[in-house]
Every structure is written in structure tokens, then in C-alpha cells.
Design a protein around this motif. Structure first.
Motif, PDB file in Angstrom:
ATOM      1  N   PHE A  20      -1.876 -32.929  32.505  1.00  0.00           N
ATOM      2  CA  PHE A  20      -3.055 -32.420  32.917  1.00  0.00           C
ATOM      3  C   PHE A  20      -3.228 -31.070  32.863  1.00  0.00           C
ATOM      4  CE2 PHE A  20      -5.575 -35.779  34.820  1.00  0.00           C
ATOM      5  CZ  PHE A  20      -4.858 -36.871  34.901  1.00  0.00           C
ATOM      6  N   LYS A  21      -4.164 -30.600  31.777  1.00  0.00           N
ATOM      7  CA  LYS A  21      -4.464 -29.214  31.703  1.00  0.00           C
ATOM      8  C   LYS A  21      -6.034 -28.755  32.262  1.00  0.00           C
ATOM      9  CE  LYS A  21      -4.486 -26.240  28.093  1.00  0.00           C
ATOM     10  NZ  LYS A  21      -5.000 -26.059  26.845  1.00  0.00           N
ATOM     11  N   ILE A  22      -5.646 -28.128  33.401  1.00  0.00           N
ATOM     12  CA  ILE A  22      -7.034 -27.787  34.245  1.00  0.00           C
ATOM     13  C   ILE A  22      -7.357 -26.388  34.323  1.00  0.00           C
ATOM     14  CG2 ILE A  22      -7.739 -28.149  36.607  1.00  0.00           C
ATOM     15  CD1 ILE A  22      -5.556 -30.476  37.096  1.00  0.00           C
ATOM     16  N   ILE A  23      -8.786 -26.290  34.342  1.00  0.00           N
ATOM     17  CA  ILE A  23      -9.218 -24.813  34.360  1.00  0.00           C
ATOM     18  C   ILE A  23      -9.112 -24.301  36.040  1.00  0.00           C
ATOM     19  CG2 ILE A  23     -11.142 -23.459  34.611  1.00  0.00           C
ATOM     20  CD1 ILE A  23     -11.584 -23.901  31.841  1.00  0.00           C
ATOM     21  N   ARG A  24      -8.486 -23.441  36.433  1.00  0.00           N
ATOM     22  CA  ARG A  24      -8.404 -23.140  37.812  1.00  0.00           C
ATOM     23  C   ARG A  24      -9.446 -21.877  38.131  1.00  0.00           C
ATOM     24  NH1 ARG A  24      -4.279 -25.328  40.928  1.00  0.00           N
ATOM     25  NH2 ARG A  24      -5.853 -24.575  42.359  1.00  0.00           N
ATOM     26  N   CYS A  25     -10.012 -21.765  39.391  1.00  0.00           N
ATOM     27  CA  CYS A  25     -11.009 -20.609  39.627  1.00  0.00           C
ATOM     28  C   CYS A  25     -10.785 -20.623  40.979  1.00  0.00           C
ATOM     29  CB  CYS A  25     -12.272 -20.811  38.836  1.00  0.00           C
ATOM     30  SG  CYS A  25     -13.558 -19.553  39.498  1.00  0.00           S
ATOM     31  N   ASP A  26     -10.606 -19.066  41.570  1.00  0.00           N
ATOM     32  CA  ASP A  26     -10.326 -19.320  43.121  1.00  0.00           C
ATOM     33  C   ASP A  26     -11.713 -19.221  44.006  1.00  0.00           C
ATOM     34  OD1 ASP A  26      -7.905 -19.516  42.526  1.00  0.00           O
ATOM     35  OD2 ASP A  26      -7.306 -17.258  42.570  1.00  0.00           O
ATOM     36  N   GLY A  27     -12.749 -19.111  42.928  1.00  0.00           N
ATOM     37  CA  GLY A  27     -14.198 -18.640  43.679  1.00  0.00           C
ATOM     38  C   GLY A  27     -15.199 -18.211  43.027  1.00  0.00           C
ATOM     39  N   SER A  73     -11.216 -17.148  35.501  1.00  0.00           N
ATOM     40  CA  SER A  73     -10.623 -18.436  35.366  1.00  0.00           C
ATOM     41  C   SER A  73      -9.202 -18.694  34.674  1.00  0.00           C
ATOM     42  CB  SER A  73     -11.511 -19.711  35.353  1.00  0.00           C
ATOM     43  OG  SER A  73     -12.144 -19.304  34.077  1.00  0.00           O
ATOM     44  N   ARG A  74      -8.537 -19.603  34.886  1.00  0.00           N
ATOM     45  CA  ARG A  74      -7.268 -19.483  34.088  1.00  0.00           C
ATOM     46  C   ARG A  74      -6.728 -21.054  33.846  1.00  0.00           C
ATOM     47  NH1 ARG A  74      -6.197 -18.807  39.461  1.00  0.00           N
ATOM     48  NH2 ARG A  74      -4.841 -20.286  40.241  1.00  0.00           N
ATOM     49  N   TRP A  75      -6.067 -21.390  32.785  1.00  0.00           N
ATOM     50  CA  TRP A  75      -5.528 -22.930  32.621  1.00  0.00           C
ATOM     51  C   TRP A  75      -4.134 -23.031  33.355  1.00  0.00           C
ATOM     52  CZ3 TRP A  75      -8.198 -26.528  30.400  1.00  0.00           C
ATOM     53  CH2 TRP A  75      -9.244 -26.222  29.449  1.00  0.00           C
ATOM     54  N   GLU A  76      -4.151 -24.212  34.049  1.00  0.00           N
ATOM     55  CA  GLU A  76      -2.722 -24.591  34.585  1.00  0.00           C
ATOM     56  C   GLU A  76      -2.522 -26.033  34.305  1.00  0.00           C
ATOM     57  OE1 GLU A  76      -2.483 -21.749  38.620  1.00  0.00           O
ATOM     58  OE2 GLU A  76      -2.779 -23.875  38.753  1.00  0.00           O
ATOM     59  N   SER A  77      -1.245 -26.265  33.966  1.00  0.00           N
ATOM     60  CA  SER A  77      -0.713 -27.685  33.599  1.00  0.00           C
ATOM     61  C   SER A  77      -0.084 -28.276  34.366  1.00  0.00           C
ATOM     62  CB  SER A  77      -0.189 -27.592  31.908  1.00  0.00           C
ATOM     63  OG  SER A  77      -0.925 -26.837  31.135  1.00  0.00           O
ATOM     64  N   PHE A  78      -0.094 -29.331  34.457  1.00  0.00           N
ATOM     65  CA  PHE A  78       0.828 -30.407  35.454  1.00  0.00           C
ATOM     66  C   PHE A  78       1.242 -31.678  34.723  1.00  0.00           C
ATOM     67  CE2 PHE A  78      -2.522 -27.939  37.799  1.00  0.00           C
ATOM     68  CZ  PHE A  78      -1.868 -27.445  38.756  1.00  0.00           C
ATOM     69  N   LYS A  79       2.459 -32.114  35.160  1.00  0.00           N
ATOM     70  CA  LYS A  79       3.056 -33.330  34.436  1.00  0.00           C
ATOM     71  C   LYS A  79       2.722 -34.252  35.534  1.00  0.00           C
ATOM     72  CE  LYS A  79       6.897 -35.023  31.915  1.00  0.00           C
ATOM     73  NZ  LYS A  79       8.254 -34.869  31.572  1.00  0.00           N
ATOM     74  N   THR A 110      -2.111 -35.505  26.447  1.00  0.00           N
ATOM     75  CA  THR A 110      -2.814 -34.424  27.370  1.00  0.00           C
ATOM     76  C   THR A 110      -4.326 -35.023  27.887  1.00  0.00           C
ATOM     77  OG1 THR A 110      -1.752 -32.781  26.031  1.00  0.00           O
ATOM     78  CG2 THR A 110      -3.476 -31.975  27.542  1.00  0.00           C
ATOM     79  N   ILE A 111      -4.662 -34.606  29.043  1.00  0.00           N
ATOM     80  CA  ILE A 111      -5.958 -34.474  29.601  1.00  0.00           C
ATOM     81  C   ILE A 111      -6.632 -33.184  29.954  1.00  0.00           C
ATOM     82  CG2 ILE A 111      -7.446 -35.499  31.375  1.00  0.00           C
ATOM     83  CD1 ILE A 111      -6.194 -38.318  31.237  1.00  0.00           C
ATOM     84  N   THR A 112      -7.478 -32.835  29.504  1.00  0.00           N
ATOM     85  CA  THR A 112      -8.192 -31.607  29.917  1.00  0.00           C
ATOM     86  C   THR A 112      -9.170 -31.517  30.914  1.00  0.00           C
ATOM     87  OG1 THR A 112      -9.626 -31.105  28.087  1.00  0.00           O
ATOM     88  CG2 THR A 112      -7.399 -30.400  27.652  1.00  0.00           C
ATOM     89  N   LEU A 113      -9.273 -30.884  31.832  1.00  0.00           N
ATOM     90  CA  LEU A 113     -10.190 -30.897  32.899  1.00  0.00           C
ATOM     91  C   LEU A 113     -10.751 -29.805  33.092  1.00  0.00           C
ATOM     92  CD1 LEU A 113      -8.527 -33.096  35.895  1.00  0.00           C
ATOM     93  CD2 LEU A 113      -9.844 -33.823  33.837  1.00  0.00           C
ATOM     94  N   GLU A 114     -12.123 -29.630  33.022  1.00  0.00           N
ATOM     95  CA  GLU A 114     -12.879 -28.143  33.129  1.00  0.00           C
ATOM     96  C   GLU A 114     -14.303 -28.507  33.975  1.00  0.00           C
ATOM     97  OE1 GLU A 114     -13.873 -26.407  29.021  1.00  0.00           O
ATOM     98  OE2 GLU A 114     -12.984 -28.265  28.493  1.00  0.00           O
ATOM     99  N   PRO A 115     -14.532 -27.648  35.081  1.00  0.00           N
ATOM    100  CA  PRO A 115     -15.933 -27.843  35.310  1.00  0.00           C
ATOM    101  C   PRO A 115     -16.909 -27.995  34.724  1.00  0.00           C
ATOM    102  CG  PRO A 115     -15.270 -25.647  35.754  1.00  0.00           C
ATOM    103  CD  PRO A 115     -14.068 -25.987  34.779  1.00  0.00           C
TER     104      PRO A 115
END
Ligand code: HEM
Ligand code: SF4
Ligand code: SF4
Ligand code: FES
Lengths: 282, 284
Positions: B30-37, B42-48, B119-124
Motif C-alpha cells: 500500500f502506497k499512501i499519501i500522508r499529510c499531518d494536517g 504531504s509525503r508517500w509512505e509504503s506498507f506491506k 501495489t495499491i496507491t491511495l490518495e485523498p
């Protein structure tokens, strides 16, 4: 954002609909008519009466087909130039095109193309409608400036376009030389090809969307049926546009000039004889 | 079959084919866009993530939230998202998955990442302000419904007797429109709908396909009709139906298959008639 956008906001609906209307009437109708006239340089060859006013000696020199093509085209151009209130028609067109183009750019800038993510055919249609609008601005400007306003410094020839020698002077403006084509001529011809193709696409697709704008087509099937009509019209206009270009590209300027001179002699108009291009050109 | 239906059928076939070849016991990235507020970078983070049969994007997000360690072993915060019904009727969980907008609760991993390491990418959604990570604020979408008064004006403090009669055909038309869940897919995919964080500009910026369609729904309602003129005025003004550029992406991404482009044509017609009528009568 000042008074301009205040005016815009107060008359938004009217301006939107005038923009849509102006694309069809007068601009679209003119474009159809204009392409019809220009394509006579190709299909004029079936017009057997066109060579009636051309002297037998000239026909022998240039060939029956050239005589018919140039004859038909010159006949059409003369007809247009003898129309009453021609200046009024011209000014109406210029004002309409300027209005449509300025608002068109303003509207186009409100959108943001996303075909990379949503690569649907309709989405491409939408983006192309904007792109072809931009191309049309440059193309129409060049076309009018070089031919109507005589800005020959942008043209591969020094000779301005003349409505009494319509085919020969246009062919020169397209190719820069009496026969064949030079480097400048290739550039101009390509620009004409792109410009006219863009304009026809823009009109055909614009007719399709205008039917939604005004609410003529609502159901998806109605939109599809009207789409076939617009595509058919677009294909027909595209054929006319391309055949016009081919017609002018395959024209011997000196031959065209001879036919034009005969036409004017028959018509009783005095035309200042222009020397054959080989000598007049530099 | 209409071209929109054909496109949907084609996409459904692709998903079905993926489901058929999905490998059991696999892990998916999972490649996810992260943004703290709001306003933060924003930045990408990946998870298995190990997937089970029937896993969907939200169940995987829950797994990540419980194990917030990136693929490079870095400890991070649990990702944040919005959701409600978990059965594709509330619209809250809408996000951009593998580049296209849709609901995450109904998004099956088997259909999108059938093989080990896919891979699955998730963006807001990009058309609304981000609250945090995948969670966006859809307030402008609801404001648009207020602009067109998407309700039936009725004073229910006293009995008014039986309502107007409704034909079954008419009811069928309206039923399809009534299924809108205010998810925002149609807005996310629309090239004429741009993000607008300044609330004072909402009433003049493009209202969006969902609200155009809701205006049609309530104009078609026997009692809702009473506000027809006001709705058409709003749709005629700047930001109304005229701002639609007919790209027709909306109708293709609407998860409820609402005939949005038909509604746009119908409101085009209604505003045309309204304008002609008010020109001659002076009535709005
Ligand atoms: C060759 C001359 C032109 C013709 C025949 C023409 C014709 C049309 C027509 C019929 C429409 C459809 C209106 C509607 O959807 O309601 C249209 C739309 C449009 N035109 Fe043109 N047009 C021309 C030149 C231009 C130029 C120079 C621009 C400048 C960019 C332009 C920009 C647009 C835009 C952006 C639209 C879409 C409007 C919208 O859907 O919001 N057009 N045009
Ligand atoms: S048809 Fe109109 S509302 Fe729908 S996506 Fe296109 S521009 Fe947006
Ligand atoms: S019209 Fe469809 S895509 Fe748009 S908000 Fe409603 S349900 Fe979502
Ligand atoms: S959580 Fe309600 S639609 Fe996904």
C-alpha cells in the motif's frame, strides 16, 4: 476582481449563451460557407460551364481541368466581393470571432485537463475542444493578417492576396513559388493543414456540445444520435478543407493567372495585369 | 447498451478477471499519501499488508493503523481516513485508488492487486481540502446542495392533506436521481471542478454535476417544484450548469450510475426555457 468580473457575473448566462451561439452563428455558418467556396479549387473540375469564359488558347495552354477549377473558384470569389454590405459582414465576423475567442480563452482557463487519469474518449474530446480553440486563434490571425491585411512579411511571398486573382495569389501565399514548394511554403502549408483541421474539429464538436448547452439533446441516446450527425458534418467539412489545400498545392500559379485574366476580360472588369511569377518574383 | 454502460461492463470484466487469478496468502504493497494536517506538506509512505480473501481497502487500512510500520521498518502514525456505512451508501470513504476515484469500503483487494507484491496507491481526493491523510472536508459539496435548495419546501407543523399524485414512470426517473450519496466522485473526476479552499468563493465556483442533478430531482418533485425558479436562477448564474464543459467524466465515475449528463442536458433545457420566459414576462 474589479468591474470587469462584476459585469461578467451580472450577465453570465447571456454571455455564456452568446458565446455558444456565436460559435454557430455567425462563425460556424461562415466557416461552412468558406470551406465550400475554397473547395471549388478541387471540385470545380466537374463544373463544365466554368471554362466558358476562358479563351480556347488559354485552355490549350493550362488544360481544361485547371481552367474549370480556377474558373469556378474565381467566379465564387467575385460573387462574394460583389455582395452588398460586404464590409458589414466582415466586421460582424471579426467582432464575433474576437468575442468568441476572448471568452473562449477565459472559459478554457477555468478547466484543468485530466486525461492522464481519466483517459475516456469524451474527456479527450473536451481537452481537444480547448486545444483546437487555441490553435484556431493563431491560425485565424495568421490567415486574416497575411491575406486580408496584406502583412506579407509573414508570408513566403511578397505578393499580397488579391480577390481579382484569388487562386494564383493564394497559391503563392501558401507555397511561395509558382510551381512546387519551398521550405517556407512547407511550413505555411503544414500550418494551414493543422489550423483548418483544428477549426473543423472545433466546430463539429462544438455543435455536439451546444446541443447539450441549450438542452436539445438530453438522453444519452439523443446525444449519441446527434453525435453521428456532427461527426458526419465534421467528416464532410474535413474533406472539403483538405481537398481545398490539395487543390491549391497542385496549382501552377502562372496557369491560374492566365485563366483569371480571361475571366476578368469576359466579366468586363479591368485587372492590372501581373507579370508571370518567374519574372515578378525575386 | 449505451457507451457508458459498455465502459462500466468493460471495467467490471477486468475486475472480475483479477478476482479469478487472485493468489491466496499474498501480501500487497500500500502506497499512501500522508499529510499531518491542513496546509502541511504531504509525503508517500509504503506498507506491506497481508491480505485475506474478501479484504477491502478499509480493512487493510485498519491493519496498517494497528501496525503503523513502513516497508523500510520505520515507525509512523496510524493513517487517518473517513468512513461510515462500510457498504457504499454514505460516500464518506471516497478516495483516489490507483489513480481513479471511488469508495474505499467497497474496493476489493482481489480486484485491484491480485498477485504477490502488487501495489495499491491511495490518495485523498484532490478537489477538497485535506483534513488529514486520506480524510478530506467535503463541505463545499454540501454547500452546493444548499445553493440549489435541494429539498422539498414543506411546513410540517400542520396536516396539509394528501400530496400530489405521482406516475410510476415519473417516479422511476426520480428514483435514479435520488440515489446520489454526495460522495464527490463526479467532482473529483471533473476537469471543470477545481479545488477552492476560500469559502467566500464557493457560491460562484462551479457547482458540480451532483448538485445539477439534485436540482433536477427536486424540480421534478410535485411539491419541490415550488422552488424551481430559484433553482434555475442559481444554475443560470456563474458557477452554474453553464460552467460544465461536457467532458462527461462525471457520469462514468458515479458509483450510483446516476445519469448525470442527462441531468446536465435537462437543466440546460430548463435554464434556456426559464431565460426566454423571464425575458418576456419579467418574472424570475
Ligand atoms: C474557427 C472558429 C470557431 C468556431 C467555428 C467555433 C465554434 C464553437 C462552437 C459551435 C462551440 C460550442 C458552444 C457550446 O458548447 O455551447 C464552441 C465552444 C468553444 N469555443 Fe469555439 N469556435 C471557434 C473559435 C474559437 C477560438 C478561437 C477559441 C479560443 C480558445 C474558442 C474556444 C472555445 C471554447 C473554450 C469552447 C467551449 C465552451 C464551453 O463549453 O464552455 N473557439 N466553439
Ligand atoms: S460533463 Fe460537466 S460536470 Fe460532468 S465531468 Fe464533464 S465538465 Fe464536469
Ligand atoms: S452524483 Fe454520483 S458521483 Fe456524484 S456525488 Fe452523487 S453519487 Fe457521488
Ligand atoms: S463507508 Fe460509506 S460509502 Fe464507504
Amino acid at each position: 476582481m474589479g468591474n470587469d468580473s462584476g459585469f461578467m457575473n451580472r450577465h453570465y448566462f447571456l454571455l455564456r449563451r452568446l458565446h455558444s451561439l456565436s460559435g454557430i452563428l455567425p462563425i460556424g455558418v461562415f466557416l461552412i460557407n468558406h470551406l465550400l467556396t475554397n473547395s471549388t479549387i478541387a471540385w470545380g473540375l466537374v463544373n463544365s460551364r466554368a471554362s466558358e469564359n476562358v479563351a480556347p488558347g488559354t485552355i490549350e495552354q493550362v488544360g481544361e481541368m485547371t481552367a474549370r477549377r480556377v474558373g469556378t473558384f474565381q467566379h465564387e470569389v467575385t460573387f462574394i466581393n460583389e455582395m452588398p454590405f460586404l464590409v458589414l459582414i466582415e466586421v460582424t465576423l471579426w467582432v464575433s470571432i474576437a468575442f468568441h475567442a476572448i471568452l473562449g480563452v477565459y472559459f478554457a482557463r477555468t478547466g484543468k485537463s485530466n486525461t492522464a487519469r481519466y483517459a475516456y474518449q469524451d474527456n479527450w474530446r473536451y481537452s481537444l475542444q480547448r486545444l483546437t480553440g487555441y490553435i484556431a486563434i493563431f491560425y485565424i490571425f495568421y490567415h486574416v493578417a497575411t491575406l486580408r491585411w496584406g502583412w506579407t512579411f509573414m508570408s513566403p511571398t511578397d505578393e499580397p492576396w488579391s480577390h481579382s486573382q484569388a487562386a494564383s495569389t493564394f497559391s503563392l501565399a501558401l507555397r511561395g513559388q509558382a510551381q512546387g514548394i519551398g521550405f517556407g511554403g512547407i511550413l505555411v502549408s503544414l500550418f494551414y493543414f493543422v489550423g483548418v483541421t483544428a477549426s473543423v474539429y472545433h466546430l463539429a464538436n462544438g455543435l455536439w456540445t451546444a446541443a447539450i448547452t441549450w438542452g436539445l439533446t438530453i438522453s444519452e441516446s439523443a446525444q449519441r444520435r446527434w453525435g453521428y450527425v456532427c461527426a458526419g458534418l465534421g467528416a464532410g467539412l474535413m474533406l472539403m478543407a483538405w481537398s481545398s489545400l490539395i487543390g491549391f498545392l497542385l496549382l501552377d500559379v502562372n496557369h491560374a493567372r492566365a485563366v483569371e485574366a480571361d475571366m476578368h476580360a469576359a466579366h468586363g472588369t479591368h485587372v492590372e495585369t501581373t507579370l508571370p511569377v518567374a519574372e515578378a518574383d525575386h | 447498451m449505451s457507451s457508458t454502460e459498455a465502459l462500466r461492463e468493460h471495467e467490471a470484466q477486468e475486475r472480475k478477471a483479477n478476482r479469478a487469478r487472485a493468489k491466496a496468502g499474498r501480501s500487497v504493497i500500500f502506497k499512501i499519501i500522508r499529510c499531518d494536517g491542513p496546509g502541511k506538506p504531504s509525503r508517500w509512505e509504503s506498507f506491506k499488508v497481508p491480505v485475506e480473501p474478501g479484504s477491502n481497502v478499509i480493512s487493510c487500512l485498519k491493519w496498517i493503523a494497528a501496525n503503523p510500520v513502513t516497508i523500510d521498518g520505520k515507525q509512523t502514525t496510524p493513517p487517518v481516513w473517513d468512513s461510515g456505512c462500510l457498504e457504499e451508501v454514505c460516500g464518506a470513504c471516497t478516495m483516489v485508488i490507483n489513480g481513479k476515484v471511488r469508495q474505499s469500503c467497497s474496493c476489493l483487494i482481489d480486484e485491484y492487486a491480485p498477485l504477490e507484491g502488487d501495489t495499491i496507491t491511495l490518495e485523498p481526493m484532490s478537489k477538497f481540502p485535506v483534513v488529514r491523510d486520506l480524510w478530506v472536508d467535503r463541505a463545499r459539496l454540501f454547500n452546493a446542495l444548499k445553493r440549489v435548495k435541494a429539498w422539498v419546501p414543506i411546513d410540517s407543523t400542520y396536516a396539509q392533506g394528501a400530496g400530489p399524485k405521482e406516475s410510476p414512470e415519473h417516479q422511476q426517473t426520480r428514483y435514479r436521481l435520488s440515489e446520489c450519496m454526495s460522495c464527490g466522485c463526479c467532482l473529483e473526476a471533473c476537469p471543470q471542478y477545481n479545488i477552492e479552499e476560500d469559502e467566500s468563493k464557493w457560491d460562484e465556483s462551479f457547482i458540480g454535476a451532483h448538485a445539477i442533478s439534485q436540482a433536477r430531482l427536486f424540480n421534478e418533485h410535485e411539491t419541490g417544484k415550488r422552488l424551481k425558479g430559484e433553482r434555475l436562477e442559481e444554475l443560470s448564474d456563474k458557477g452554474g450548469v453553464g460552467d460544465c464543459g461536457n467532458a462527461q467524466n462525471c457520469v462514468k465515475v458515479c458509483p450510483k450510475h446516476i445519469p448525470l449528463t442527462e441531468s446536465i442536458g435537462a437543466m440546460g433545457r430548463a435554464t434556456t426555457i426559464h431565460a426566454i420566459a423571464s425575458f418576456f414576462t419579467g418574472k424570475k
